[in-house]
Design a protein around this motif. Structure first.
Motif, PDB file in Angstrom:
ATOM      1  N   ALA A 127      88.768  42.311 104.085  1.00  0.00           N
ATOM      2  CA  ALA A 127      87.664  42.768 104.932  1.00  0.00           C
ATOM      3  C   ALA A 127      87.534  41.916 106.186  1.00  0.00           C
ATOM      4  N   GLU A 128      87.670  40.587 106.043  1.00  0.00           N
ATOM      5  CA  GLU A 128      87.504  39.688 107.188  1.00  0.00           C
ATOM      6  C   GLU A 128      88.639  39.794 108.192  1.00  0.00           C
ATOM      7  N   GLU A 129      89.716  40.509 107.842  1.00  0.00           N
ATOM      8  CA  GLU A 129      90.777  40.794 108.808  1.00  0.00           C
ATOM      9  C   GLU A 129      90.514  42.104 109.555  1.00  0.00           C
ATOM     10  N   ILE A 130      89.639  42.910 109.001  1.00  0.00           N
ATOM     11  CA  ILE A 130      89.300  44.200 109.613  1.00  0.00           C
ATOM     12  C   ILE A 130      88.109  44.052 110.554  1.00  0.00           C
ATOM     13  N   VAL A 131      87.064  43.377 110.090  1.00  0.00           N
ATOM     14  CA  VAL A 131      85.848  43.171 110.880  1.00  0.00           C
ATOM     15  C   VAL A 131      85.489  41.694 110.840  1.00  0.00           C
ATOM     16  N   TYR A 132      85.180  41.129 112.002  1.00  0.00           N
ATOM     17  CA  TYR A 132      84.794  39.726 112.043  1.00  0.00           C
ATOM     18  C   TYR A 132      83.995  39.451 113.312  1.00  0.00           C
ATOM     19  N   PRO A 133      83.172  38.389 113.298  1.00  0.00           N
ATOM     20  CA  PRO A 133      82.359  38.077 114.479  1.00  0.00           C
ATOM     21  C   PRO A 133      83.179  37.402 115.569  1.00  0.00           C
ATOM     22  N   THR A 134      82.854  37.728 116.819  1.00  0.00           N
ATOM     23  CA  THR A 134      83.434  37.081 117.982  1.00  0.00           C
ATOM     24  C   THR A 134      82.283  36.682 118.906  1.00  0.00           C
ATOM     25  N   GLU A 135      82.615  36.048 120.026  1.00  0.00           N
ATOM     26  CA  GLU A 135      81.573  35.668 120.974  1.00  0.00           C
ATOM     27  C   GLU A 135      80.837  36.891 121.512  1.00  0.00           C
ATOM     28  N   ALA A 136      81.526  38.017 121.592  1.00  0.00           N
ATOM     29  CA  ALA A 136      80.908  39.245 122.093  1.00  0.00           C
ATOM     30  C   ALA A 136      80.149  40.000 121.012  1.00  0.00           C
ATOM     31  N   GLY A 137      80.310  39.594 119.758  1.00  0.00           N
ATOM     32  CA  GLY A 137      79.651  40.295 118.670  1.00  0.00           C
ATOM     33  C   GLY A 137      80.640  40.716 117.598  1.00  0.00           C
ATOM     34  N   LEU A 138      80.213  41.618 116.741  1.00  0.00           N
ATOM     35  CA  LEU A 138      81.029  42.068 115.616  1.00  0.00           C
ATOM     36  C   LEU A 138      82.195  42.927 116.117  1.00  0.00           C
ATOM     37  N   CYS A 154      85.913  45.059 115.303  1.00  0.00           N
ATOM     38  CA  CYS A 154      86.822  45.725 114.367  1.00  0.00           C
ATOM     39  C   CYS A 154      88.221  45.686 114.973  1.00  0.00           C
ATOM     40  N   ALA A 155      89.103  44.870 114.405  1.00  0.00           N
ATOM     41  CA  ALA A 155      90.431  44.667 114.984  1.00  0.00           C
ATOM     42  C   ALA A 155      91.317  45.914 114.928  1.00  0.00           C
ATOM     43  N   PRO A 156      91.458  46.586 113.772  1.00  0.00           N
ATOM     44  CA  PRO A 156      92.356  47.749 113.762  1.00  0.00           C
ATOM     45  C   PRO A 156      91.845  48.935 114.586  1.00  0.00           C
ATOM     46  N   GLY A 157      90.582  48.939 114.940  1.00  0.00           N
ATOM     47  CA  GLY A 157      90.042  49.995 115.800  1.00  0.00           C
ATOM     48  C   GLY A 157      89.875  49.546 117.236  1.00  0.00           C
ATOM     49  N   ASP A 158      89.964  48.241 117.463  1.00  0.00           N
ATOM     50  CA  ASP A 158      89.800  47.630 118.783  1.00  0.00           C
ATOM     51  C   ASP A 158      88.476  48.057 119.430  1.00  0.00           C
ATOM     52  N   PHE A 159      87.370  47.835 118.697  1.00  0.00           N
ATOM     53  CA  PHE A 159      86.038  48.103 119.251  1.00  0.00           C
ATOM     54  C   PHE A 159      85.050  47.083 118.700  1.00  0.00           C
ATOM     55  N   HIS A 160      83.940  46.936 119.393  1.00  0.00           N
ATOM     56  CA  HIS A 160      82.833  46.100 118.943  1.00  0.00           C
ATOM     57  C   HIS A 160      81.680  47.001 118.492  1.00  0.00           C
ATOM     58  N   ILE A 161      80.855  46.465 117.603  1.00  0.00           N
ATOM     59  CA  ILE A 161      79.637  47.167 117.177  1.00  0.00           C
ATOM     60  C   ILE A 161      78.436  46.372 117.675  1.00  0.00           C
ATOM     61  N   ASP A 162      77.561  47.056 118.429  1.00  0.00           N
ATOM     62  CA  ASP A 162      76.367  46.428 119.027  1.00  0.00           C
ATOM     63  C   ASP A 162      76.725  45.121 119.739  1.00  0.00           C
ATOM     64  N   PRO A 219      89.209  51.973 106.843  1.00  0.00           N
ATOM     65  CA  PRO A 219      90.579  51.726 107.304  1.00  0.00           C
ATOM     66  C   PRO A 219      91.588  52.546 106.512  1.00  0.00           C
ATOM     67  N   ASP A 220      92.796  52.633 107.039  1.00  0.00           N
ATOM     68  CA  ASP A 220      93.849  53.322 106.293  1.00  0.00           C
ATOM     69  C   ASP A 220      94.109  52.633 104.964  1.00  0.00           C
ATOM     70  N   ARG A 221      94.067  51.313 104.993  1.00  0.00           N
ATOM     71  CA  ARG A 221      94.189  50.513 103.777  1.00  0.00           C
ATOM     72  C   ARG A 221      93.145  49.408 103.835  1.00  0.00           C
ATOM     73  N   GLY A 222      92.504  49.171 102.725  1.00  0.00           N
ATOM     74  CA  GLY A 222      91.510  48.114 102.692  1.00  0.00           C
ATOM     75  C   GLY A 222      90.117  48.627 102.390  1.00  0.00           C
ATOM     76  N   PRO A 223      89.140  47.725 102.341  1.00  0.00           N
ATOM     77  CA  PRO A 223      87.782  48.070 101.909  1.00  0.00           C
ATOM     78  C   PRO A 223      87.016  48.887 102.949  1.00  0.00           C
ATOM     79  N   ARG A 224      86.122  49.728 102.457  1.00  0.00           N
ATOM     80  CA  ARG A 224      85.188  50.473 103.311  1.00  0.00           C
ATOM     81  C   ARG A 224      84.042  49.538 103.674  1.00  0.00           C
ATOM     82  N   ILE A 225      83.785  49.427 104.971  1.00  0.00           N
ATOM     83  CA  ILE A 225      82.806  48.467 105.471  1.00  0.00           C
ATOM     84  C   ILE A 225      81.669  49.223 106.144  1.00  0.00           C
TER      85      ILE A 225
END
Length: 331
Positions: A5-16, A18-26, A105-111
């Motif tokens: 999960a922490e490879e799919i979604v993680y916090p950055t300076e800009a916020g949360l 999603c790496a495989p989608g290349d987007f931020h949430i809020d 994600p295609d593979r991995g946990p639903r977040i």
């Protein structure tokens, strides 16, 4: 190998992020692509390249931030493929247009990124929807057992009863322009207050938008010319300005989940505190985790330690994300 999960979604300076989608949430600062849960200013900010949100949240962002708040917009309508994930938006019960965002994600946990959410029925937005997930990302604004909010209909009844007891005193209620203002109006109507309600100019455009969306708020008049209106709604900041001096011997009130803390009411000079919250209280927060049954709980902001301790007792792994910048628009 299945990503964690922490490879799919993680916090950055800009916020949360999603790496495989290349987007931020809020996101907290301008980014190339943002998915936005709702229109409050601590979650919905201007300057992004592209924004996806519910139609109502996009409309609200345009009202509050201007039509050019992003280079492009996309209405969230059903499951949508972004990069290597599928995203879907589900009602959060917080304010009009608010949504939880499920990342599959295609593979991995639903977040599930819940944003801000509330399970108490709210007459001005769609009800919270339970969404199955492996990782539940939640706020903890009221993440302590002391926060147990009463039925908002009871609080509205207290407001109407006070107006009947003090018919010669205008009742000034501090409310935030998006969500709380319209909810208090609808609750007052349901409690039997049919007379015109006076509103501060800062509330008008969003009240008009709710009416355009089919939400009946009854007759509203400007607070600059209230006539016989006994109930007056304004942003809390107006109470610290000369604006309030136009009302003779008002009953000062404030609608917020924080009114559970009586010291806060006294500090604000609030005579009639109304505990009306657009967030989950402690019983709802813990019930939501039990109902969804996630394998992990991540906490974006709020009282993290209390919820993490509860999760530890329940045997649910949890972690704080410590996303700084939310709740800039107080509850």
């Amino acid at each position: 190998m299945t990503p964690r999960a922490e490879e799919i979604v993680y916090p950055t300076e800009a916020g949360l992020y999603c790496a495989p989608g290349d987007f931020h949430i809020d996101p907290l600062r301008p980014v190339a692509r943002a998915l936005v849960t709702h229109g409050h200013s601590d979650h919905a900010r201007p300057g992004h390249g592209a924004v996806m949100a519910t139609r109502q949240t996009l409309d609200i962002m345009a009202i509050r931030l201007g039509e050019s708040f992003a280079a492009s917009r996309q209405i969230a309508d059903g499951p949508t493929r972004i990069g290597d994930v599928t995203v879907s938006f589900h009602p959060a019960g917080h304010v009009l247009g608010s949504a939880q965002i499920l990342i599959t994600p295609d593979r991995g946990p639903r977040i599930l990124v819940s944003g801000d959410y509330c399970r108490t029925p709210n007459p001005v937005c769609l009800p919270w929807e339970p969404v199955a997930c492996d990782v539940f990302i939640t706020e903890a604004t009221f993440g302590l057992p002391v926060f147990r909010h009463p039925d908002p209909r009871t609080e509205a009844g207290r407001l109407v009863a006070s107006m009947a007891e003090f018919p010669d005193r205008p009742h000034l209620v501090g409310v935030y322009p998006l969500g709380k203002a319209q909810r208090v109006i609808a609750l007052a109507r349901a409690a039997g207050h049919d007379a015109p309600i006076a509103i501060h100019g800062a509330l008008k455009r969003l009240c008009d938008y709710h009416a355009e969306q089919g939400i009946d708020l009854g007759p509203l008049v400007p607070a600059t010319d209230p006539g016989e209106a006994q109930l007056v709604l304004a942003p809390p900041s107006a109470f610290a300005s000369p604006w309030v001096q136009r009302f003779r011997d008002p009953v000062l009130s404030y609608a917020s989940g924080w009114m559970t803390v009586r010291a806060r009411a006294r500090q604000r000079g609030v005579e009639l505190p109304l505990v009306i919250s657009d967030h989950v209280d402690w019983p709802q927060l813990t019930a939501t985790i039990r109902d969804l049954g996630p394998q992990e709980v991540w906490i974006t902001h709020g009282t993290e330690d209390g919820l993490m301790r509860w999760c530890e007792i329940e045997g649910i792994p949890s972690r704080p994300l410590r996303l700084v910048g939310y709740e800039d628009e107080p509850e």
